[in-house]
Design an enzyme around this catalytic site. Structure first.
Site, PDB file in Angstrom:
ATOM      1  N   LYS A  17       0.834  -1.210   0.000  1.00 19.59           N
ATOM      2  CA  LYS A  17       0.000   0.000   0.000  1.00 19.59           C
ATOM      3  C   LYS A  17       0.866   1.257   0.000  1.00 19.59           C
ATOM      4  O   LYS A  17       0.352   2.367  -0.080  1.00 19.59           O
ATOM      5  CB  LYS A  17      -0.890   0.018   1.247  1.00 19.59           C
ATOM      6  CG  LYS A  17      -1.783  -1.199   1.391  1.00 19.59           C
ATOM      7  CD  LYS A  17      -3.240  -0.824   1.294  1.00 19.59           C
ATOM      8  CE  LYS A  17      -4.166  -1.984   1.475  1.00 19.59           C
ATOM      9  NZ  LYS A  17      -4.814  -2.410   0.236  1.00 19.59           N
ATOM     10  N   SER A  18       2.191   1.091   0.130  1.00 18.96           N
ATOM     11  CA  SER A  18       3.045   2.273   0.284  1.00 18.96           C
ATOM     12  C   SER A  18       2.953   3.251  -0.894  1.00 18.96           C
ATOM     13  O   SER A  18       2.890   4.464  -0.665  1.00 18.96           O
ATOM     14  CB  SER A  18       4.496   1.849   0.515  1.00 18.96           C
ATOM     15  OG  SER A  18       4.604   1.234   1.781  1.00 18.96           O
ATOM     16  N   LYS A  67      14.749  -6.254   5.143  1.00 21.76           N
ATOM     17  CA  LYS A  67      15.045  -5.216   6.132  1.00 21.76           C
ATOM     18  C   LYS A  67      16.416  -5.397   6.798  1.00 21.76           C
ATOM     19  O   LYS A  67      17.090  -4.415   7.094  1.00 21.76           O
ATOM     20  CB  LYS A  67      13.950  -5.177   7.205  1.00 21.76           C
ATOM     21  CG  LYS A  67      12.633  -4.613   6.686  1.00 21.76           C
ATOM     22  CD  LYS A  67      11.625  -4.479   7.802  1.00 21.76           C
ATOM     23  CE  LYS A  67      10.327  -3.882   7.278  1.00 21.76           C
ATOM     24  NZ  LYS A  67       9.373  -3.627   8.355  1.00 21.76           N
ATOM     25  N   GLY A 129       6.250 -12.367  20.508  1.00 19.81           N
ATOM     26  CA  GLY A 129       7.184 -12.549  19.402  1.00 19.81           C
ATOM     27  C   GLY A 129       8.545 -11.981  19.756  1.00 19.81           C
ATOM     28  O   GLY A 129       8.655 -11.109  20.634  1.00 19.81           O
ATOM     29  N   GLY A 132      12.362 -10.118  13.996  1.00 20.78           N
ATOM     30  CA  GLY A 132      12.769  -8.800  13.508  1.00 20.78           C
ATOM     31  C   GLY A 132      11.715  -7.734  13.743  1.00 20.78           C
ATOM     32  O   GLY A 132      12.043  -6.587  14.082  1.00 20.78           O
ATOM     33  N   THR A 155       9.801 -19.532  21.312  1.00 21.78           N
ATOM     34  CA  THR A 155      11.142 -19.956  21.716  1.00 21.78           C
ATOM     35  C   THR A 155      11.606 -18.993  22.803  1.00 21.78           C
ATOM     36  O   THR A 155      12.063 -17.882  22.502  1.00 21.78           O
ATOM     37  CB  THR A 155      12.109 -19.896  20.509  1.00 21.78           C
ATOM     38  OG1 THR A 155      11.480 -20.519  19.383  1.00 21.78           O
ATOM     39  CG2 THR A 155      13.436 -20.563  20.813  1.00 21.78           C
TER      40      THR A 155
HETATM   41  P1  ATR Z   1       9.436 -11.059  11.572  1.00 18.16           P
HETATM   42  O1  ATR Z   1      10.445 -10.304  10.747  1.00 18.16           O
HETATM   43  O2  ATR Z   1       8.036 -10.991  11.033  1.00 18.16           O
HETATM   44  O3  ATR Z   1       9.518 -10.715  13.004  1.00 18.16           O
HETATM   45  P2  ATR Z   1      10.843 -13.473  12.197  1.00 18.16           P
HETATM   46  O4  ATR Z   1      12.066 -12.697  12.532  1.00 18.16           O
HETATM   47  O5  ATR Z   1      10.974 -14.727  11.393  1.00 18.16           O
HETATM   48  O6  ATR Z   1       9.815 -12.592  11.372  1.00 18.16           O
HETATM   49  O7  ATR Z   1      10.085 -13.783  13.575  1.00 18.16           O
HETATM   50  C1  ATR Z   1       8.841 -14.434  13.595  1.00 18.16           C
HETATM   51  C2  ATR Z   1       8.287 -14.420  15.006  1.00 18.16           C
HETATM   52  O8  ATR Z   1       6.977 -14.980  15.026  1.00 18.16           O
HETATM   53  C3  ATR Z   1       9.103 -15.248  15.981  1.00 18.16           C
HETATM   54  O9  ATR Z   1       8.983 -14.674  17.268  1.00 18.16           O
HETATM   55  C4  ATR Z   1       8.392 -16.613  15.919  1.00 18.16           C
HETATM   56  O10 ATR Z   1       8.593 -17.425  17.061  1.00 18.16           O
HETATM   57  P3  ATR Z   1       9.933 -18.321  17.181  1.00 18.16           P
HETATM   58  O11 ATR Z   1      11.052 -17.366  17.537  1.00 18.16           O
HETATM   59  O12 ATR Z   1       9.643 -19.292  18.273  1.00 18.16           O
HETATM   60  O13 ATR Z   1      10.138 -18.962  15.837  1.00 18.16           O
HETATM   61  C5  ATR Z   1       6.959 -16.146  15.859  1.00 18.16           C
HETATM   62  N1  ATR Z   1       6.030 -17.115  15.269  1.00 18.16           N
HETATM   63  C6  ATR Z   1       5.911 -17.475  13.971  1.00 18.16           C
HETATM   64  N2  ATR Z   1       4.896 -18.356  13.793  1.00 18.16           N
HETATM   65  C7  ATR Z   1       4.369 -18.582  15.029  1.00 18.16           C
HETATM   66  C8  ATR Z   1       3.280 -19.389  15.516  1.00 18.16           C
HETATM   67  N3  ATR Z   1       2.540 -20.141  14.685  1.00 18.16           N
HETATM   68  N4  ATR Z   1       3.015 -19.343  16.851  1.00 18.16           N
HETATM   69  C9  ATR Z   1       3.745 -18.579  17.683  1.00 18.16           C
HETATM   70  N5  ATR Z   1       4.774 -17.801  17.291  1.00 18.16           N
HETATM   71  C10 ATR Z   1       5.077 -17.793  15.971  1.00 18.16           C
END
Ligand code: ATR
Length: 277
Positions: A17-18, A67, A129, A132, A155
């Site tokens: 949308k930017s 990013k 979460g 990034g 995690t």
């Molecule tokens: P982004 O740039 O969108 O932050 P990322 O760096 O890959 O993407 O991080 C994704 C985040 O969403 C992480 O915190 C991940 O948890 P993990 O560190 O345990 O992998 C979390 N995440 C992704 N899918 C998930 C799910 N189904 N349930 C819970 N946490 C999820």
């Protein structure tokens, strides 16, 4: 008049949308700006960026999955970008060095504080979460001085590592990291920064996090309630907000950085909400 050239760069990019948002800003402010979308090949991000600036481009917004690469290739970084470990904005500084900024966190805080009238100071805030997206917003969130900020992640070690990394920025805020089941008690505000929403998933969250005054904020946006906001409302939470305002506010912050003029975001948010753009 020849327009200055800007673009958003990502892969994929057609959904972005930017370009529409920035064209609204340009119309509103009368700035001579042309803003396009560039799909960089996955293996050729830095070449695409170099080529854009060599052609006289003035600034880029950067989105998934580039990013971190944008942050790495920049010769200079703003303080908030340095800490975020990722950049969503690139420009040439007055000495001609590629400079990275990150306006995502400012966008989130402006949306909460200015648009929603929500004071973060003194609040108990839970951020879900530890990837990034979350790292990019922690410094501006801490600067708004909540009483407590808990980072919870699937995690737990990644949440603990982020809490340690940002400990020097915590100020008066009690900052900690843990798993979803160890957050302890109710929160005033729960911000979903996991990428689970992108797949329509919901992190496994204990209902005890939500009370009758708990607000939810999903960094993702959607025309319907996101799965996270639906869950929050089902647990008796007060309101679930999505990240549309954050999207427009981070764009406005980039526009301000490039042009020195702050656009009126309210009209643009309302238009997007009504399905324009
Ligand atoms: P982004 O740039 O969108 O932050 P990322 O760096 O890959 O993407 O991080 C994704 C985040 O969403 C992480 O915190 C991940 O948890 P993990 O560190 O345990 O992998 C979390 N995440 C992704 N899918 C998930 C799910 N189904 N349930 C819970 N946490 C999820």
């Amino acid at each position: 008049m020849i327009n200055d050239l800007y673009a958003v760069i990502g892969n994929p990019i057609s959904h972005s949308k930017s370009p529409w948002i920035h064209s609204q800003f340009a119309q509103q402010t009368g700035e001579a700006v042309e803003y396009t979308a560039i799909q960089a090949p996955l293996a050729h991000f830095s070449e695409t960026v170099t080529d854009f600036f060599a052609r006289g481009g003035k600034g880029l917004n950067v989105t998934l999955p580039f990013k971190e690469q944008a942050w790495q290739m920049a010769r200079q970084r703003t303080d908030r970008a340095e800490k975020a470990g990722a950049a969503n904005t690139l420009f040439m500084n007055s000495e001609g060095s590629l400079t990275a900024d990150n306006t995502d966190g400012a966008g989130l805080v402006t949306d909460l504080v200015k648009n929603k009238g929500y004071a973060l100071s003194g609040k108990r805030v839970l951020v879900l979460g530890a990837g990034g997206a979350v790292r990019g917003v922690l410094a501006p969130l801490l600067a708004a001085q909540p009483a407590a900020l808990v980072i919870a992640n699937r995690t737990p070690a990644k949440a603990e590592a982020l809490a340690s990394l940002f400990a020097p920025d915590a100020g008066i805020t009690e900052l900690s990291g843990c798993g979803f089941d160890a957050t302890g008690g109710e929160f005033d505000l729960i911000i979903n920064g996991t990428s689970a929403s992108l797949q329509g998933d919901l992190p496994p969250l204990p209902p005890s996090l939500v009370g009758a005054r708990t607000l939810g904020y999903d960094m993702m946006y959607s025309q319907d309630l996101t799965p996270f906001n639906r869950w929050l409302m089902d647990q008796g939470g007060l309101e679930g907000m999505d990240g549309l305002g954050m999207l427009v506010e981070q764009a406005a912050e980039s526009f301000f950085l490039w042009r020195g003029v702050l656009p009126d975001t309210g009209a643009v948010i309302a238009a997007l909400r009504a399905g324009e753009g």
